[in-house]
Structure formats: C-alpha cells, structure tokens
Design an enzyme around this catalytic site. Structure first.
Site, short mmCIF file in Angstrom:
data_model
loop_
_atom_site.label_atom_id
_atom_site.label_comp_id
_atom_site.label_asym_id
_atom_site.label_seq_id
_atom_site.Cartn_x
_atom_site.Cartn_y
_atom_site.Cartn_z
N ARG A 61 -4.69 -10.58 -27.31
CA ARG A 61 -4.73 -9.89 -28.59
C ARG A 61 -5.10 -10.85 -29.72
O ARG A 61 -5.74 -10.46 -30.71
CB ARG A 61 -3.37 -9.25 -28.90
CG ARG A 61 -3.38 -8.44 -30.22
CD ARG A 61 -2.04 -7.78 -30.51
NE ARG A 61 -0.99 -8.75 -30.65
CZ ARG A 61 0.15 -8.74 -29.95
NH1 ARG A 61 0.36 -7.79 -29.06
NH2 ARG A 61 1.06 -9.65 -30.14
N TYR A 114 -19.55 5.14 -44.60
CA TYR A 114 -19.25 5.69 -43.28
C TYR A 114 -18.01 6.59 -43.34
O TYR A 114 -17.05 6.31 -44.07
CB TYR A 114 -19.05 4.53 -42.31
CG TYR A 114 -18.49 4.87 -40.97
CD1 TYR A 114 -19.17 5.73 -40.11
CD2 TYR A 114 -17.30 4.31 -40.52
CE1 TYR A 114 -18.65 6.03 -38.86
CE2 TYR A 114 -16.78 4.59 -39.29
CZ TYR A 114 -17.45 5.46 -38.46
OH TYR A 114 -16.94 5.76 -37.23
N ASP A 186 -20.76 -4.07 -45.63
CA ASP A 186 -21.05 -3.55 -44.30
C ASP A 186 -22.56 -3.67 -44.09
O ASP A 186 -23.34 -3.00 -44.75
CB ASP A 186 -20.60 -2.09 -44.21
CG ASP A 186 -20.77 -1.51 -42.81
OD1 ASP A 186 -21.68 -1.96 -42.08
OD2 ASP A 186 -20.03 -0.58 -42.46
N LYS A 211 -23.55 -0.79 -32.68
CA LYS A 211 -24.92 -0.38 -32.96
C LYS A 211 -25.92 -1.47 -32.54
O LYS A 211 -26.11 -1.72 -31.36
CB LYS A 211 -25.06 -0.03 -34.44
CG LYS A 211 -23.94 0.83 -35.00
CD LYS A 211 -23.74 2.15 -34.29
CE LYS A 211 -22.82 3.11 -35.03
NZ LYS A 211 -21.43 2.66 -35.25
#
Length: 320
Positions: A61, A114, A186, A211
């Site tokens: 993690r 988004y 972003d 993406k």
C-alpha cells in the site's frame, strides 16, 4: 519531443527511465512484484525503512518495486522530482484535494472538469468544510477575482473533458504563485509527451493513466508528479484512503508507456483529420478541437505544445 536538461530523447526515456535489470535475476523487463508484504533481516532494518532512513518496502500500500519503476519514469518524463501512482485518476485527484485543502480552506476550480472530480468538488469538499468556487478557467479576471486569502488550491484541466476548453497554465501559474496557492493541472488529454505543466508554473501535474499512458484500455490507474515534498503529502493520502495501484497495473503502465510518443503522434494526426471532416459537415454546428484555427484556444495551445493538440474532441449537432 525535446525535454529540458537531458541529452536523451522522449522515447528513449519512456523506454528506459526509472527501470533497470532485475537485481535478483537479471531480467531485462521490470518484474511484477505481486506481493503485499516484505521480509527483513532484523527489526532494526524494518524500523529504518519505516522511518525513511534507508530504501526499502514495508507494505505494498505504501510502495512496491514495480510501482516505483513507473513512478520514477513518470517523474522523469514530467520533469519532476517525484511522482506517485494510485488505483485510478480519481485516486490521485482525491488524494491531492485531501492533502492540501482541509476544513476552512478554499479551492478555486474550473467549472468544466471530469464528472467525478466535479462530484468531489460539489459534494464531498463542502461536507469536509472546504469552500469551493467554480470559474470559467479561460477567464483570468474571473480566476483572480475568485482567489481568497484561504485559497490553497487552483485546479484545472489543461484541455477540459469533454469540451476542450483551454487553460492558460503559465498565466494560472503566476496567479497561484502570487496568491500562495498550489496550481494542480489534470494533463490527461495531452500526456507528458505533448505538454508538461510543471515547466509552465504548475505545482502538480496529474493523469488518469488509464488513458494515454496505459494506451491499451486494460489498466485502471492514476499518476501525479511534482516536488518530493508535495508528492510525499499526496502519497500519505493515497495510503490513508487505501487507494494504491496494484503491482500488475503498474507493470501494464510500464508496458504501455514505451510507445507513448508513437501513439500520441498518430492520435494527433487522426484527431485533426476527424475534426476537419466534421467541421465541413452541414449537420455539425460546432467542433471542439484545439487544433482547428476556429477554436478560441488554438494559438495558446499551439504555442505551448509545439503544434500538437491531442486526440480528444467533441462536437455539437445542429438542432441538438
């Protein structure tokens, strides 16, 4: 595409940066270290790693050798000191918001982002006592007017999803610098091959790596790059929120990013052809693509990206 301070080209770095032969086997490709925990020679060694006094891993993690390789590569390609990956693009967005906007803070954000970032800003942030002001990010006067003494984050997409509204990152960087806020960009729709926000005044550059960075549609992931200090704070939130990337998805990103330059060149060329075709159709009222001279942000993007405009576009039909 050239990058500052390195004699190696972008594609060479996309292939080799951040990776090395596996020390245990000499394997050419970075292995998938599919493990949750790690062994230690002593409790002292574990304590030193946990305290950051020596390199190593305690629990996946908080870090993993496969993930570390893609993080080093992204940092190199973005021109950043460090980067951290998470389970999704929204994972790094939420971690960044949580790291730098606490109760009593204020965020100035683009009104065209988004969907799930929109949800966070409109619903989650207020629930945690964070005030949010939404602005047309292309209106710099409106951005300046929205800044408050407690503004800690200025957030935008470089090319917005899906209307391709253009953010003037250098100008926004100056506004953030003058106000003491962090500019978080972003950069999903352009990738570090086309645009690197940190070179233009941004403090943090993030991607939905699902993406273009992955490029194959088979890995959900997010990455964010910036200074070591800022990335350490985002990484802490990724651990607190429990949103680390899996080692397998990190490996898929390492595979996909090697062809980023080739893919982006084709994406740009194809999108330009489609945009010009749509612009000629009488049934189409508007085409949102920054590569078209008719786009209001065309000149700004051309100057910032050396004439590359990405592969994303949208359009509106006449009559709705």
């Amino acid at each position: 595409m050239a990058e500052g301070g390195s004699s190696l080209g972008f594609s060479t770095r996309a292939i080799h940066a951040g990776e090395h032969h596996d020390p245990a086997t000499g394997a050419h490709n970075t292995p998938i270290y599919q493990t949750a925990t790690y062994a230690f020679d002593s409790l002292e060694q574990k304590a030193e790693i946990m305290a950051g006094e020596r390199e190593g891993y305690v629990y996946t993690r908080g870090g993993n050798p496969t993930t570390a390789a893609i993080e080093r590569k992204i940092a190199d390609l973005e021109g950043a000191e460090a980067a951290v990956a998470a389970a999704s693009g929204m994972g790094v967005i939420a971690a960044a918001f949580n790291a730098f906007a606490r109760a009593g803070s204020h965020i100035v954000a683009s009104d065209d982002v988004y969907h799930w970032a929109e949800t966070f800003l409109s619903e989650e942030a207020p629930a945690f006592g964070v005030e949010v002001t939404r602005v047309d990010i292309s209106d710099l006067d409106a951005v300046r007017a929205a800044i408050q003494p407690n503004t800690t984050i200025l957030y935008t997409e470089f090319l917005s999803n899906p209307t391709i509204r253009v953010a003037d990152v250098p100008a926004l960087g100056k506004i953030a610098q003058d106000s003491g806020a962090l500019l978080i960009v972003d950069n999903t729709f352009t990738s570090p091959y086309i645009f690197r926000p940190l070179e233009h005044g941004a403090h943090l550059s993030l991607h939905s790596a699902t993406k273009y960075i992955s490029g194959h549609g088979d890995a959900l992931a997010g990455v964010i790059a910036g200074s070591k200090d800022l990335i350490a704070q985002v990484n802490r939130q990724i651990q607190v929120l429990g949103s680390p990337i899996s080692p397998f998805n990190s490996w898929l990103l390492l595979r996909g990013i090697k062809t980023l330059e080739l893919r982006m060149e084709r994406h740009c060329a194809n999108a330009m052809e489609v945009a010009r075709f749509l612009e000629r159709q009488p049934e189409v009222e508007l085409v949102n693509y920054a590569g078209l001279e008719s786009h209001p942000g065309h000149e700004l993007v051309r100057n910032l990206t050396d004439g590359r405009y990405g592969g994303m576009l949208s359009f509106r039909m006449r009559g709705g």
